[in-house]
Design a protein around this motif. Structure first.
Motif, PDB file in Angstrom:
ATOM      1  N   GLY A 133       0.809  -1.207   0.000  1.00  0.00           N
ATOM      2  CA  GLY A 133       0.000   0.000   0.000  1.00  0.00           C
ATOM      3  C   GLY A 133       0.847   1.264   0.000  1.00  0.00           C
ATOM      4  N   TRP A 134       1.790   1.363   0.930  1.00  0.00           N
ATOM      5  CA  TRP A 134       2.588   2.577   1.050  1.00  0.00           C
ATOM      6  C   TRP A 134       3.528   2.770  -0.126  1.00  0.00           C
ATOM      7  N   VAL A 135       4.162   1.694  -0.566  1.00  0.00           N
ATOM      8  CA  VAL A 135       5.107   1.821  -1.683  1.00  0.00           C
ATOM      9  C   VAL A 135       4.389   2.264  -2.955  1.00  0.00           C
ATOM     10  N   SER A 136       3.270   1.624  -3.279  1.00  0.00           N
ATOM     11  CA  SER A 136       2.539   1.989  -4.500  1.00  0.00           C
ATOM     12  C   SER A 136       1.909   3.379  -4.387  1.00  0.00           C
ATOM     13  N   PHE A 137       1.508   3.753  -3.175  1.00  0.00           N
ATOM     14  CA  PHE A 137       0.866   5.044  -2.951  1.00  0.00           C
ATOM     15  C   PHE A 137       1.832   6.194  -3.203  1.00  0.00           C
ATOM     16  N   LEU A 138       3.087   6.019  -2.810  1.00  0.00           N
ATOM     17  CA  LEU A 138       4.038   7.127  -2.868  1.00  0.00           C
ATOM     18  C   LEU A 138       5.014   7.066  -4.034  1.00  0.00           C
ATOM     19  N   VAL A 139       5.416   5.869  -4.440  1.00  0.00           N
ATOM     20  CA  VAL A 139       6.390   5.798  -5.522  1.00  0.00           C
ATOM     21  C   VAL A 139       5.698   5.783  -6.893  1.00  0.00           C
ATOM     22  N   GLY A 140       4.385   5.656  -6.909  1.00  0.00           N
ATOM     23  CA  GLY A 140       3.655   5.655  -8.183  1.00  0.00           C
ATOM     24  C   GLY A 140       3.383   7.054  -8.680  1.00  0.00           C
ATOM     25  N   TRP A 141       4.445   7.843  -8.822  1.00  0.00           N
ATOM     26  CA  TRP A 141       4.280   9.256  -9.159  1.00  0.00           C
ATOM     27  C   TRP A 141       4.146   9.540 -10.657  1.00  0.00           C
ATOM     28  N   VAL A 142       4.347   8.536 -11.494  1.00  0.00           N
ATOM     29  CA  VAL A 142       4.392   8.793 -12.943  1.00  0.00           C
ATOM     30  C   VAL A 142       3.148   9.516 -13.475  1.00  0.00           C
ATOM     31  N   PRO A 143       1.922   9.028 -13.225  1.00  0.00           N
ATOM     32  CA  PRO A 143       0.765   9.760 -13.774  1.00  0.00           C
ATOM     33  C   PRO A 143       0.564  11.131 -13.156  1.00  0.00           C
ATOM     34  N   PHE A 144       0.929  11.286 -11.884  1.00  0.00           N
ATOM     35  CA  PHE A 144       0.789  12.591 -11.240  1.00  0.00           C
ATOM     36  C   PHE A 144       1.742  13.609 -11.875  1.00  0.00           C
ATOM     37  N   VAL A 145       3.001  13.209 -12.012  1.00  0.00           N
ATOM     38  CA  VAL A 145       3.986  14.104 -12.621  1.00  0.00           C
ATOM     39  C   VAL A 145       3.581  14.444 -14.047  1.00  0.00           C
ATOM     40  N   THR A 146       3.108  13.440 -14.777  1.00  0.00           N
ATOM     41  CA  THR A 146       2.667  13.684 -16.155  1.00  0.00           C
ATOM     42  C   THR A 146       1.522  14.683 -16.193  1.00  0.00           C
ATOM     43  N   TRP A 147       0.544  14.511 -15.308  1.00  0.00           N
ATOM     44  CA  TRP A 147      -0.609  15.417 -15.252  1.00  0.00           C
ATOM     45  C   TRP A 147      -0.166  16.844 -14.943  1.00  0.00           C
ATOM     46  N   TYR A 148       0.627  17.011 -13.896  1.00  0.00           N
ATOM     47  CA  TYR A 148       1.052  18.344 -13.483  1.00  0.00           C
ATOM     48  C   TYR A 148       1.885  19.021 -14.568  1.00  0.00           C
ATOM     49  N   VAL A 149       2.878  18.290 -15.100  1.00  0.00           N
ATOM     50  CA  VAL A 149       3.791  18.877 -16.078  1.00  0.00           C
ATOM     51  C   VAL A 149       3.065  19.209 -17.373  1.00  0.00           C
ATOM     52  N   ILE A 150       2.214  18.303 -17.854  1.00  0.00           N
ATOM     53  CA  ILE A 150       1.465  18.569 -19.083  1.00  0.00           C
ATOM     54  C   ILE A 150       0.531  19.756 -18.902  1.00  0.00           C
ATOM     55  N   THR A 151      -0.104  19.838 -17.729  1.00  0.00           N
ATOM     56  CA  THR A 151      -0.966  20.991 -17.445  1.00  0.00           C
ATOM     57  C   THR A 151      -0.153  22.277 -17.476  1.00  0.00           C
ATOM     58  N   GLY A 152       1.020  22.245 -16.864  1.00  0.00           N
ATOM     59  CA  GLY A 152       1.881  23.419 -16.865  1.00  0.00           C
ATOM     60  C   GLY A 152       2.329  23.796 -18.260  1.00  0.00           C
ATOM     61  N   LEU A 153       2.716  22.812 -19.052  1.00  0.00           N
ATOM     62  CA  LEU A 153       3.158  23.088 -20.420  1.00  0.00           C
ATOM     63  C   LEU A 153       2.012  23.651 -21.264  1.00  0.00           C
ATOM     64  N   ALA A 154       0.815  23.117 -21.065  1.00  0.00           N
ATOM     65  CA  ALA A 154      -0.345  23.628 -21.805  1.00  0.00           C
ATOM     66  C   ALA A 154      -0.577  25.103 -21.486  1.00  0.00           C
ATOM     67  N   ILE A 155      -0.463  25.447 -20.206  1.00  0.00           N
ATOM     68  CA  ILE A 155      -0.646  26.843 -19.800  1.00  0.00           C
ATOM     69  C   ILE A 155       0.428  27.729 -20.422  1.00  0.00           C
ATOM     70  N   LEU A 156       1.658  27.237 -20.442  1.00  0.00           N
ATOM     71  CA  LEU A 156       2.769  28.025 -20.984  1.00  0.00           C
ATOM     72  C   LEU A 156       2.701  28.156 -22.504  1.00  0.00           C
ATOM     73  N   CYS A 157       1.927  27.281 -23.144  1.00  0.00           N
ATOM     74  CA  CYS A 157       1.748  27.360 -24.600  1.00  0.00           C
ATOM     75  C   CYS A 157       0.766  28.453 -25.006  1.00  0.00           C
ATOM     76  N   ASP A 158       0.043  28.977 -24.033  1.00  0.00           N
ATOM     77  CA  ASP A 158      -0.949  30.016 -24.315  1.00  0.00           C
ATOM     78  C   ASP A 158      -0.247  31.362 -24.436  1.00  0.00           C
ATOM     79  N   THR A 159      -0.067  31.821 -25.645  1.00  0.00           N
ATOM     80  CA  THR A 159       0.636  33.088 -25.897  1.00  0.00           C
ATOM     81  C   THR A 159      -0.318  34.213 -26.307  1.00  0.00           C
ATOM     82  N   SER A 160      -1.603  34.026 -26.084  1.00  0.00           N
ATOM     83  CA  SER A 160      -2.583  35.042 -26.472  1.00  0.00           C
ATOM     84  C   SER A 160      -2.499  36.256 -25.549  1.00  0.00           C
ATOM     85  N   ASP A 161      -3.121  37.339 -25.967  1.00  0.00           N
ATOM     86  CA  ASP A 161      -3.124  38.556 -25.156  1.00  0.00           C
ATOM     87  C   ASP A 161      -4.002  38.400 -23.912  1.00  0.00           C
TER      88      ASP A 161
END
Length: 242
Positions: A133-161
């Protein structure tokens, strides 16, 4: 009605956070995390003594799962409005936040099994389930990191006024995402800052996790309100034209 639905989804992250706090912290008492250096008998004793609390606490957390999905969907809906944004990014974003929920509720089920009959099975089996339980709960960061980083990149791609999200939110999302990776080394340690109850595996990732929820709730709610206010003003202007 549509605006109310989107705002309700946007606030879903806070609902999930509250239910998680009540269930995981106040009822199940899983914060601070169970000590990974405990013996099998010590671990089994905790599950025997707190069997009911663990069951109910995790159930409260589990009930927050739909709100977690609603929160991710609200962010995804707003990033889809970014002009010129690759559909691949928004699809990856949706896949990542959906997959991340499995890494939340999956460990709940392992702990539920550990608390189901802790007095009838060996202490070693209870300990193994707790470790899983604990190992999978904490070391399973791949989808979380992907979600956060992709969300951040999407925001940074917005170059509109008039960007959907403020640019600083993109940097926050990427930073919070990369911060989750510090839990990677917990598989090698039972004590110290890299153990699953240590600062790099639990306290910092948990802090980044909830900072992301707070920040993205605030900016998503603002984005939704601005979207409908602009639509309303545009509609009124059209109606005033003879």
């Amino acid at each position: 009605m549509k605006r109310a639905i989107e705002l309700t989804c946007a606030y879903g992250g806070m609902v999930f956070a509250v239910l998680f706090g009540i269930g995981f912290v106040a009822i199940a008492r899983f914060v601070p995390p169970l000590d990974p250096s405990d013996t099998a008998e010590q671990t089994a004793a905790i599950f025997r003594a707190d069997q009911g609390k663990i069951r109910i606490g995790l159930l409260v957390c589990y009930l927050g799962a739909p709100f977690y999905l609603a929160f991710g969907a609200a962010i995804n809906a707003q990033t889809r409005r970014i002009a010129g944004l690759s559909k691949t990014l928004t699809q990856l974003q949706a896949a990542a936040f959906s997959a991340s929920l499995i890494l939340i509720i999956g460990p709940f089920m392992l702990w539920w099994v550990a608390a189901f009959r802790p007095g009838d099975v060996s202490a070693e089996l209870t300990q193994t389930l707790n470790d899983l339980g604990w190992v999978s709960f904490l070391v399973g960061w791949v989808p979380f990191v992907t979600w956060y980083v992709i969300t951040g990149l999407a925001i940074l791609c917005d170059t509109s006024d008039d960007p959907i999200y403020p640019r600083w939110a993109g940097y926050v999302a990427v930073t919070m995402g990369l911060g989750q990776t510090s839990a990677s080394f917990l598989v090698c340690f039972k004590t110290g800052p890299f153990a699953w109850d240590g600062v790099f595996s639990w306290w910092l990732p948990a802090t980044w996790f909830f900072i992301f929820f707070i920040v993205m709730t605030v900016v998503t709610v603002k984005a939704i309100n601005r979207q409908y206010e602009q639509a309303s003003a545009h509609g009124s202007a059209l109606e005033s034209v003879p």
